[in-house]
Design a protein around this motif. Structure first.
Motif, PDB file in Angstrom:
ATOM      1  N   ASN A  52       1.956  -1.128  -1.050  1.00  0.00           N
ATOM      2  CA  ASN A  52       1.739  -2.565  -1.186  1.00  0.00           C
ATOM      3  C   ASN A  52       2.201  -3.051  -2.568  1.00  0.00           C
ATOM      4  O   ASN A  52       2.534  -2.250  -3.449  1.00  0.00           O
ATOM      5  CB  ASN A  52       0.269  -2.924  -0.913  1.00  0.00           C
ATOM      6  CG  ASN A  52      -0.690  -2.337  -1.932  1.00  0.00           C
ATOM      7  OD1 ASN A  52      -0.428  -2.330  -3.121  1.00  0.00           O
ATOM      8  ND2 ASN A  52      -1.822  -1.837  -1.446  1.00  0.00           N
ATOM      9  N   ASN A  53       2.220  -4.364  -2.743  1.00  0.00           N
ATOM     10  CA  ASN A  53       2.724  -4.962  -3.984  1.00  0.00           C
ATOM     11  C   ASN A  53       1.902  -4.551  -5.204  1.00  0.00           C
ATOM     12  O   ASN A  53       2.457  -4.375  -6.287  1.00  0.00           O
ATOM     13  CB  ASN A  53       2.763  -6.493  -3.870  1.00  0.00           C
ATOM     14  CG  ASN A  53       3.856  -6.955  -2.937  1.00  0.00           C
ATOM     15  OD1 ASN A  53       4.831  -6.251  -2.707  1.00  0.00           O
ATOM     16  ND2 ASN A  53       3.695  -8.149  -2.379  1.00  0.00           N
ATOM     17  N   SER A  58       1.670  -1.454 -10.175  1.00  0.00           N
ATOM     18  CA  SER A  58       1.008  -0.392 -10.946  1.00  0.00           C
ATOM     19  C   SER A  58       1.988   0.726 -11.272  1.00  0.00           C
ATOM     20  O   SER A  58       1.996   1.256 -12.388  1.00  0.00           O
ATOM     21  CB  SER A  58      -0.181   0.174 -10.162  1.00  0.00           C
ATOM     22  OG  SER A  58      -1.182  -0.801 -10.014  1.00  0.00           O
ATOM     23  N   TYR A  59       2.809   1.073 -10.303  1.00  0.00           N
ATOM     24  CA  TYR A  59       3.818   2.113 -10.500  1.00  0.00           C
ATOM     25  C   TYR A  59       4.793   1.688 -11.598  1.00  0.00           C
ATOM     26  O   TYR A  59       5.074   2.464 -12.529  1.00  0.00           O
ATOM     27  CB  TYR A  59       4.563   2.353  -9.186  1.00  0.00           C
ATOM     28  CG  TYR A  59       5.640   3.398  -9.270  1.00  0.00           C
ATOM     29  CD1 TYR A  59       5.336   4.734  -9.060  1.00  0.00           C
ATOM     30  CD2 TYR A  59       6.964   3.061  -9.558  1.00  0.00           C
ATOM     31  CE1 TYR A  59       6.319   5.714  -9.128  1.00  0.00           C
ATOM     32  CE2 TYR A  59       7.945   4.029  -9.632  1.00  0.00           C
ATOM     33  CZ  TYR A  59       7.625   5.347  -9.417  1.00  0.00           C
ATOM     34  OH  TYR A  59       8.599   6.302  -9.498  1.00  0.00           O
ATOM     35  N   ALA A  60       5.292   0.457 -11.508  1.00  0.00           N
ATOM     36  CA  ALA A  60       6.251  -0.043 -12.498  1.00  0.00           C
ATOM     37  C   ALA A  60       5.616  -0.077 -13.889  1.00  0.00           C
ATOM     38  O   ALA A  60       6.250   0.309 -14.880  1.00  0.00           O
ATOM     39  CB  ALA A  60       6.754  -1.426 -12.091  1.00  0.00           C
ATOM     40  N   GLN A  61       4.382  -0.517 -13.982  1.00  0.00           N
ATOM     41  CA  GLN A  61       3.695  -0.550 -15.279  1.00  0.00           C
ATOM     42  C   GLN A  61       3.542   0.855 -15.850  1.00  0.00           C
ATOM     43  O   GLN A  61       3.728   1.068 -17.057  1.00  0.00           O
ATOM     44  CB  GLN A  61       2.323  -1.218 -15.139  1.00  0.00           C
ATOM     45  CG  GLN A  61       2.409  -2.712 -14.908  1.00  0.00           C
ATOM     46  CD  GLN A  61       1.074  -3.319 -14.525  1.00  0.00           C
ATOM     47  OE1 GLN A  61       0.183  -2.644 -13.993  1.00  0.00           O
ATOM     48  NE2 GLN A  61       0.927  -4.610 -14.777  1.00  0.00           N
ATOM     49  N   ALA A  62       3.213   1.812 -15.006  1.00  0.00           N
ATOM     50  CA  ALA A  62       3.061   3.195 -15.467  1.00  0.00           C
ATOM     51  C   ALA A  62       4.397   3.738 -15.969  1.00  0.00           C
ATOM     52  O   ALA A  62       4.465   4.376 -17.028  1.00  0.00           O
ATOM     53  CB  ALA A  62       2.508   4.078 -14.346  1.00  0.00           C
ATOM     54  N   ASN A 122      -3.158   2.937 -15.147  1.00  0.00           N
ATOM     55  CA  ASN A 122      -2.493   1.875 -14.395  1.00  0.00           C
ATOM     56  C   ASN A 122      -2.941   1.828 -12.933  1.00  0.00           C
ATOM     57  O   ASN A 122      -2.299   1.200 -12.094  1.00  0.00           O
ATOM     58  CB  ASN A 122      -0.977   2.013 -14.505  1.00  0.00           C
ATOM     59  CG  ASN A 122      -0.490   1.484 -15.833  1.00  0.00           C
ATOM     60  OD1 ASN A 122      -0.395   0.284 -16.023  1.00  0.00           O
ATOM     61  ND2 ASN A 122      -0.230   2.378 -16.773  1.00  0.00           N
ATOM     62  N   GLY A 123      -4.038   2.494 -12.643  1.00  0.00           N
ATOM     63  CA  GLY A 123      -4.685   2.346 -11.348  1.00  0.00           C
ATOM     64  C   GLY A 123      -4.130   3.191 -10.216  1.00  0.00           C
ATOM     65  O   GLY A 123      -4.396   2.904  -9.052  1.00  0.00           O
ATOM     66  N   ARG A 144      14.390  -1.432  -4.580  1.00  0.00           N
ATOM     67  CA  ARG A 144      14.655  -2.803  -5.018  1.00  0.00           C
ATOM     68  C   ARG A 144      13.363  -3.486  -5.463  1.00  0.00           C
ATOM     69  O   ARG A 144      13.340  -4.208  -6.456  1.00  0.00           O
ATOM     70  CB  ARG A 144      15.320  -3.596  -3.874  1.00  0.00           C
ATOM     71  CG  ARG A 144      15.717  -4.984  -4.268  1.00  0.00           C
ATOM     72  CD  ARG A 144      16.785  -4.897  -5.312  1.00  0.00           C
ATOM     73  NE  ARG A 144      17.250  -6.210  -5.665  1.00  0.00           N
ATOM     74  CZ  ARG A 144      17.832  -6.471  -6.800  1.00  0.00           C
ATOM     75  NH1 ARG A 144      18.042  -5.522  -7.667  1.00  0.00           N
ATOM     76  NH2 ARG A 144      18.230  -7.673  -7.074  1.00  0.00           N
ATOM     77  N   GLN A 145      12.268  -3.249  -4.733  1.00  0.00           N
ATOM     78  CA  GLN A 145      10.990  -3.856  -5.102  1.00  0.00           C
ATOM     79  C   GLN A 145      10.504  -3.339  -6.458  1.00  0.00           C
ATOM     80  O   GLN A 145      10.018  -4.111  -7.283  1.00  0.00           O
ATOM     81  CB  GLN A 145       9.936  -3.569  -4.028  1.00  0.00           C
ATOM     82  CG  GLN A 145      10.173  -4.309  -2.729  1.00  0.00           C
ATOM     83  CD  GLN A 145       9.205  -3.860  -1.640  1.00  0.00           C
ATOM     84  OE1 GLN A 145       9.047  -2.665  -1.383  1.00  0.00           O
ATOM     85  NE2 GLN A 145       8.552  -4.819  -1.005  1.00  0.00           N
ATOM     86  N   VAL A 146      10.646  -2.046  -6.678  1.00  0.00           N
ATOM     87  CA  VAL A 146      10.235  -1.471  -7.966  1.00  0.00           C
ATOM     88  C   VAL A 146      11.132  -2.015  -9.076  1.00  0.00           C
ATOM     89  O   VAL A 146      10.654  -2.404 -10.151  1.00  0.00           O
ATOM     90  CB  VAL A 146      10.260   0.078  -7.924  1.00  0.00           C
ATOM     91  CG1 VAL A 146      10.083   0.669  -9.315  1.00  0.00           C
ATOM     92  CG2 VAL A 146       9.179   0.595  -6.991  1.00  0.00           C
TER      93      VAL A 146
END
Length: 160
Positions: A52-53, A58-62, A122-123, A144-146
């Protein structure tokens, strides 16, 4: 006479920088994935849940938070080794540290510990992080979303 730097618009430089940073971020994610590849081999047989978004952000922030630590650790190890080749470092394989001098081993262990904490802060669990990293290899839509999330997170407040 125009300077070379004037030939590239601010937007173009920002895009190039973002793309370079994205590639470094994905490389960081690859290192983390390698760190836990043994546990993924058994989990890879089960279907991955849809991301999910919130998990994407969270992944991108990490990834963004890990990148400076990864670059710093790499540079420190590179200085210690000199012209020698830096071996592939896998966080959950202590044998991958054996080719490093003691001080470089300490740097690698410190980086791996920090990476785990960053992911948790980052959860995400490491399993979630690694599943997303694995899914990125084969899912262009998720990639692309990441990428979009990484770009959005790197924007300055006034450019949003």
């Amino acid at each position: 006479m125009k300077k070379i730097s004037d030939l590239f618009s601010r937007h173009s430089r920002k895009r190039i920088l973002s793309q370079s940073f994205f590639l470094g971020a994905i490389a960081t994610a690859g290192v983390i994935l390698n760190a836990f590849s043994l546990s993924l081999k058994t989990e890879a047989q089960t279907p991955l849940p849809i991301v999910n978004n919130t998990e994407i952000d969270s992944y991108a922030q990490a990834v963004l938070a890990m990148e400076p630590a990864r670059q710093n650790a790499f540079e420190e190890i590179k200085k210690l080794i000199g012209n020698g080749e830096i071996p592939k470092i896998v966080c959950n394989d202590s044998n991958s540290f054996n080719g490093l001098p003691k001080k470089a081993q300490d740097i690698a262990v410190n980086y791996c510990t920090r990476a785990q904490k960053i992911v948790a802060d980052n959860g995400l669990s490491f399993d979630q992080f690694n599943k997303i990293t694995l899914e990125l290899q084969n899912n262009n839509m998720l990639k692309r979303q990441v990428y979009d999330s990484l770009l959005r997170l790197q924007q300055t407040p006034e450019s949003r």
